[in-house]
Design a protein around this motif. Sequence first.
Motif, PDB file in Angstrom:
ATOM      1  N   THR A 160      -3.607   0.109  -2.777  1.00 29.37           N
ATOM      2  CA  THR A 160      -4.130  -1.264  -2.752  1.00 29.37           C
ATOM      3  C   THR A 160      -5.647  -1.317  -2.566  1.00 29.37           C
ATOM      4  O   THR A 160      -6.241  -2.391  -2.659  1.00 29.37           O
ATOM      5  N   ILE A 189      -0.107  -4.835   3.258  1.00 26.62           N
ATOM      6  CA  ILE A 189      -1.285  -3.969   3.266  1.00 26.62           C
ATOM      7  C   ILE A 189      -1.419  -3.240   4.601  1.00 26.62           C
ATOM      8  O   ILE A 189      -1.255  -3.847   5.657  1.00 26.62           O
ATOM      9  N   THR A 212      -4.521  -1.078   6.274  1.00 26.80           N
ATOM     10  CA  THR A 212      -5.893  -0.620   6.083  1.00 26.80           C
ATOM     11  C   THR A 212      -6.606  -0.458   7.407  1.00 26.80           C
ATOM     12  O   THR A 212      -6.479  -1.346   8.250  1.00 26.80           O
ATOM     13  N   SER A 251       0.868  -1.175   0.000  1.00 23.57           N
ATOM     14  CA  SER A 251       0.000   0.000   0.000  1.00 23.57           C
ATOM     15  C   SER A 251       0.904   1.225   0.000  1.00 23.57           C
ATOM     16  O   SER A 251       1.915   1.249   0.716  1.00 23.57           O
ATOM     17  N   THR A 311      -8.629  -1.208   2.071  1.00 18.53           N
ATOM     18  CA  THR A 311      -8.325  -2.306   1.151  1.00 18.53           C
ATOM     19  C   THR A 311      -9.151  -3.517   1.559  1.00 18.53           C
ATOM     20  O   THR A 311      -9.242  -3.832   2.744  1.00 18.53           O
TER      21      THR A 311
END
Length: 393
Positions: free
Chosen positions: A134, A153, A155, A107, A164
């Motif tokens: 992402t 990732i 998020t 990300s 994401t």
Amino acid sequence: MSRKKLGFESTLIHGEGFEDVYGSPNVPIYQTSTFTFKNADHGASLFSGDEEGYIYTRLRNPTIGSLEHLVANLENGYGGIAVSSGMGAVNTIYMGLLSQGDHMISSAAVYGPSRSVMEKHWSRFGVESTYVNTANLENIQKAIKPNTKVLYIETPANPTMDITDIREASALAKKHGIITVVDNTFCSPHLQKPLDLGADVVFHSMTKFLNGHADVVAGIIVTKEKAIYDTLRPIMVNMGVNMDPHQAYLVIRGIKTLGVRIDRAQENAMQIAEYLENHDKVDWVTYPGLASHPHHELAKKQMNGFGTMLSFGLKGGFKAGKIVMDNVEVALLAVSLGGVETLIQHPASMTHSKVSAESKQKAGITDGLVRYSVGIENVEDLIADLDQALDKV
Ligand SMILES: *Cc1c(COP(=O)(O)O)cnc(C)c1O
């Protein structure tokens, strides 16, 4: 613990799997660097692995082990690896899962140092990386190369709060034999369980929600499977990014109230987001709980609540940001998040004051952007505090 799996809130209180010889309800602090062997044979069997036990605190310690057991339980993982900080977790993961010639997709809006250590340092060892948004799966798909080994990732992302889809992203990664790692710091397992959604590795800066009282710096990694755990644990041990027993004790204590702390803070956050959205000096508010947030529906599906972090943009730009900073009285001017106390920060004049205009624009940092980490104070006090500060703008 031999009893059947408890609910999440009960696990927060009873999930350490530790039974004290004296019946203490709290895990004691084993403040020791080393452990004595009963005799030569005992020492030999501990080192050979024939017998379970403790040798040296950098390897294992009962207090730290209790915390690892607890967080692995909360994340529904195989095992936990406690580390000295969130960045200790990041680097243990990079070192364990990436070798020379490997590639990572991440990300773009990750925690700054997670990206800078990859681009400045891991690149020196031949590790490649591509940073994309992402939240859009197509960007991940396009970035996949034959040597891609890790999808990393974060998020919700900071400060855009882009979300994401962990289930879809990790399914895509799995198809290509790529390991999915999720930085779950912004949610904690109370709001989001990446391993249940298909991720292979989850980690936390426990400095934030898990400890929750702004008095410890700490991190933890939890893996879904034994194989990755067995890869990462010796790296933690041999890089020396182990936790300290006293640090572990404080985090265990903090975790007991994780559920009630976050629930209260996110109720406050929702009310503050609505207040700000209707304020005429505020241009925009980003909070996944608002219907206006582009990923509101995904947040509803993926998260058990919308979290306690929000950002907003002041119409008056840089100058307005500084005025608000100088006039808030309840919110504390500080970086970090996830504690019982409300924190406020103005990236353009603080964390990002030395960052180029171009990089700021890429990261979504505008001059009037304010970051607000909501605590558990009375929401009336927090709103009155913002109200009087915004009046001065
Ligand atoms: C704070 C933070 C980190 C780094 O954690 P430390 O405990 O400060 O080393 C990593 N990721 C996120 C999302 C964070 O907020």
